[in-house]
Each structure stands twice: as structure tokens, then as C-alpha cells.
Design an enzyme around this catalytic site. Structure first.
Site, PDB file in Angstrom:
ATOM      1  N   LYS A   1       4.754  -7.421   0.891  1.00 27.01           N
ATOM      2  CA  LYS A   1       5.035  -7.155   2.309  1.00 27.01           C
ATOM      3  C   LYS A   1       3.780  -7.392   3.158  1.00 27.01           C
ATOM      4  CE  LYS A   1       8.673  -3.985   1.102  1.00 27.01           C
ATOM      5  NZ  LYS A   1       8.940  -2.641   0.574  1.00 27.01           N
TER       6      LYS A   1
ATOM      7  N   GLN B   1       7.753   3.454   0.765  1.00 32.36           N
ATOM      8  CA  GLN B   1       8.167   2.753  -0.441  1.00 32.36           C
ATOM      9  C   GLN B   1       8.830   3.725  -1.417  1.00 32.36           C
ATOM     10  OE1 GLN B   1       8.032  -0.581  -0.846  1.00 32.36           O
ATOM     11  NE2 GLN B   1       9.037  -0.385  -2.817  1.00 32.36           N
TER      12      GLN B   1
ATOM     13  N   ASP C   1      13.331  -0.263   7.600  1.00 32.83           N
ATOM     14  CA  ASP C   1      14.100  -0.411   6.362  1.00 32.83           C
ATOM     15  C   ASP C   1      15.593  -0.142   6.620  1.00 32.83           C
ATOM     16  OD1 ASP C   1      13.093  -1.201   3.894  1.00 32.83           O
ATOM     17  OD2 ASP C   1      12.089   0.718   3.523  1.00 32.83           O
TER      18      ASP C   1
HETATM   19  N1  GUN Z   1      12.041   0.179  -3.245  1.00 35.81           N
HETATM   20  C1  GUN Z   1      12.752  -0.868  -3.709  1.00 35.81           C
HETATM   21  N2  GUN Z   1      13.245  -1.590  -2.675  1.00 35.81           N
HETATM   22  C2  GUN Z   1      12.846  -0.974  -1.553  1.00 35.81           C
HETATM   23  C3  GUN Z   1      13.023  -1.262  -0.163  1.00 35.81           C
HETATM   24  O1  GUN Z   1      13.690  -2.223   0.249  1.00 35.81           O
HETATM   25  N3  GUN Z   1      12.437  -0.395   0.697  1.00 35.81           N
HETATM   26  C4  GUN Z   1      11.723   0.671   0.277  1.00 35.81           C
HETATM   27  N4  GUN Z   1      11.190   1.474   1.192  1.00 35.81           N
HETATM   28  N5  GUN Z   1      11.526   0.955  -0.999  1.00 35.81           N
HETATM   29  C5  GUN Z   1      12.089   0.132  -1.904  1.00 35.81           C
END
Ligand code: GUN
Length: 292
Positions: free
Chosen positions: A53, A97, A120
């Protein structure tokens, strides 16, 4: 002939356009968009996600920051960090996350994120807005699936879309989005208790697989000419690779792909689009903040 829904190429095209837009805004004197992430503990997969990211943010000219906390951080401490980010005008959007360590209530943490910074699309407010068809931050993976289908002009109207998996972050929202006006699919949502699964998947014009089981979908489960979207990502030990592993999906591509009209590869299919969706949501938050 099987054609590839190339997530890498699609993501490059979308990122190029976004980078141009960022340049235009910063040339006018505005600060760049800013995406932040909270990372708790040292789970390898989570570290990789967050690093990807950050890399993608920098590619389009965003500011990126990561707030790291140890695995034994308390829920209270994490809630304080979220409160801080909610109120920081220099940050347009942030993610926490997942997964979080066991001592932390994940839903409580998600509920604390300001819906206006929830890039998200995980908060109840954004999920509610999405289901009502109101303006919302859409969850990144479902949004990425929609983007790739649109990018390749895949016909969806009236098509039977079968979704495998009912998770909150992929299966359930993608079923909702593809049944909406604009996509107009007839959607069947399958899960671990579904009976006669192969009978249903064989009816799919569009098959979206987000079941989290390596190579679960085999050739006998797929109709000739289907559009196949594989959301799975699994690391499998492989001595022949320099890294010691290779990435496989939820679909046995070796035997399934030849039956399909279109297919997302793994890696390089849905994955790159997921990150792009997060950037698009951050851009949306930024534009709202500055009335652009
Ligand atoms: N863990 C696995 N995929 C994701 C995601 O798309 N967003 C977040 N915040 N955590 C994750």
C-alpha cells in the site's frame, strides 16, 4: 480462447491517470492526498500488505504513513490512535490492517473509525450506505472486482453470477454490488453450508471465488465460456523458487482456465486492483475535503 483479465495492466492504467490528477492538484499548491495505515504486531502477510500500500501510494504521488504498534498493544491505546487520526486534517483516509491480536475487539476498533476517513469501507455506516446504494466508500476488493469487469467491458446485465464465500470483506459485498443497477447480475451467494455446490457453480456465467481454500474450484465445477474471478491468495512452499514459495489462488487454474472466456490470474489479477481501490477511495476523501 481464454482471455486474461489483467489486474496488473488495469492497475497501471488507473494509477497513471491518478498520478496525473495528483500532479495537477499539487501544481496548484494543494498538498497531496494522504493515506495512513495502522499496523499492529508483526504478522508477515500484514507487513507485506502495508508495504504494498505504501509503495502504491508513492507511485501516484500520495503521502503515506504507517503507525506501528506492538502485538501486546491494548485496545484502549489503539482506540486513542484512531481518535488521533480521525481528527488529523493532514490525513484524508486510513486503514487498520486486519487481523488484530486476540486482546483487541476488531469490530469495536472498526466502529471507532470516522466513516469519512474509512477508505477500507469497513464501518457499519459505509456498509449501510453501500447497501442502500448511497454514496459510500466501497470495500477495496469488491470494488476492484467491479473495476476489472468494467475495464474489460464484460457483459454483466442479466448474467448469472455465482459468488463463492460470504465474508464481510469480499463475498457479501461483491454479491451486493453485482446485483445492483449498473451491473444487473442475478446473484447466487454460496457458502460452506450450500448443498450441491458444483451444480450451482456450473450455472455461473460469472464465477467469483473468494472461499479461502487453495485450488478449491476444479474444471468439473465450471461452465464452458464462464468469466472467472479468483480472489484467493495462498503462499505454497516451493523449493524451485528463489523466495521458497509460490502464490496460488482458490482455483485450479491449470485445468480450469481453458474452459473460460475470461479469467483473472493469480497473482496479477484481483490483487493489484484491491490496492488501487484503496487509492481511489483516498482520492475521493481528499476531493471531498478540498471540494474538488
Ligand atoms: N487484511 C486483509 N485484507 C485487508 C484489507 O483489505 N484491509 C485491511 N484493513 N486489512 C486487511
Amino acid at each position: 480462447m481464454t482471455q486474461i483479465l489483467d489486474g496488473k495492466q488495469t492497475s497501471i492504467a488507473i494509477k497513471d491517470e491518478m498520478a496525473n490528477q495528483v500532479r495537477q492538484y499539487t501544481t496548484k499548491g494543494l498538498r497531496p492526498p494522504h493515506l495512513a495505515a495502522i499496523l499492529v504486531g508483526d504478522d508477515g502477510a500484514s507487513q507485506t500488505y502495508v508495504a504494498n500500500k505504501e509503495k502504491a501510494s508513492h507511485e501516484v504521488g500520495f503521502t503515506s504513513s504507517v503507525y506501528r504498534y506492538s502485538a501486546n498493544t491494548s485496545e484502549e491505546e489503539l482506540l486513542k490512535a484512531i481518535e488521533f487520526l480521525n481528527n488529523d486534517d493532514d490525513i484524508d483516509g486510513f486503514i487498520v490492517q486486519l487481523p488484530l491480536p486476540a486482546q483487541i475487539n476488531e469490530q469495536k476498533v472498526i466502529n471507532a473509525i470516522s466513516p469519512e476517513k474509512d477508505v477500507d469501507g469497513f464501518t457499519p455506516i459505509n456498509i449501510g450506505r453501500m447497501v442502500l446504494g448511497e454514496d459510500a466508500f466501497l470495500p477495496a476488493t469488491p470494488m476492484g472486482i467491479c473495476s476489472i469487469l468494467k475495464h474489460y467491458n464484460i457483459e454483466t446485465t442479466g448474467k448469472h453470477c455465482v459468488v463463492l464465500g460470504r465474508s464481510n470483506i469480499v463475498g457479501t459485498p461483491v454479491a451486493n454490488l453485482l446485483s445492483r443497477k449498473g451491473f444487473d447480475c442475478t446473484v447466487t451467494l454460496c457458502h460452506s453450508r450450500t448443498q450441491n455446490l458444483p451444480e450451482l457453480t456450473r450455472q455461473a456465467d460469472i464465477l467469483v471465488v473468494a472461499i479461502g481454500k487453495p485450488e478449491f474450484v476444479t474444471a468439473d465445477m465450471v461452465k464452458d465460456g464462464a468469466v472467472l474471478v479468483d480472489v484467493g491468495i495462498h503462499r505454497i512452499a516451493d523449493e524451485s523458487k528463489k523466495s521458497g514459495y509460490r502464490i496460488i489462488g482458490d482455483v485450479k487454474h491449470g485445468e480450469v482456465d481453458a474452459k473460460c472466456s475470461w479469467v483473472t490470474p493469480v497473482p496479477g489479477g484481483v490483487g493489484p486492483l484491491t490496492i488501487v481501490s484503496l487509492l481511489q477511495n483516498t482520492m475521493k476523501a481528499y476531493k471531498k475535503r478540498f471540494n474538488l
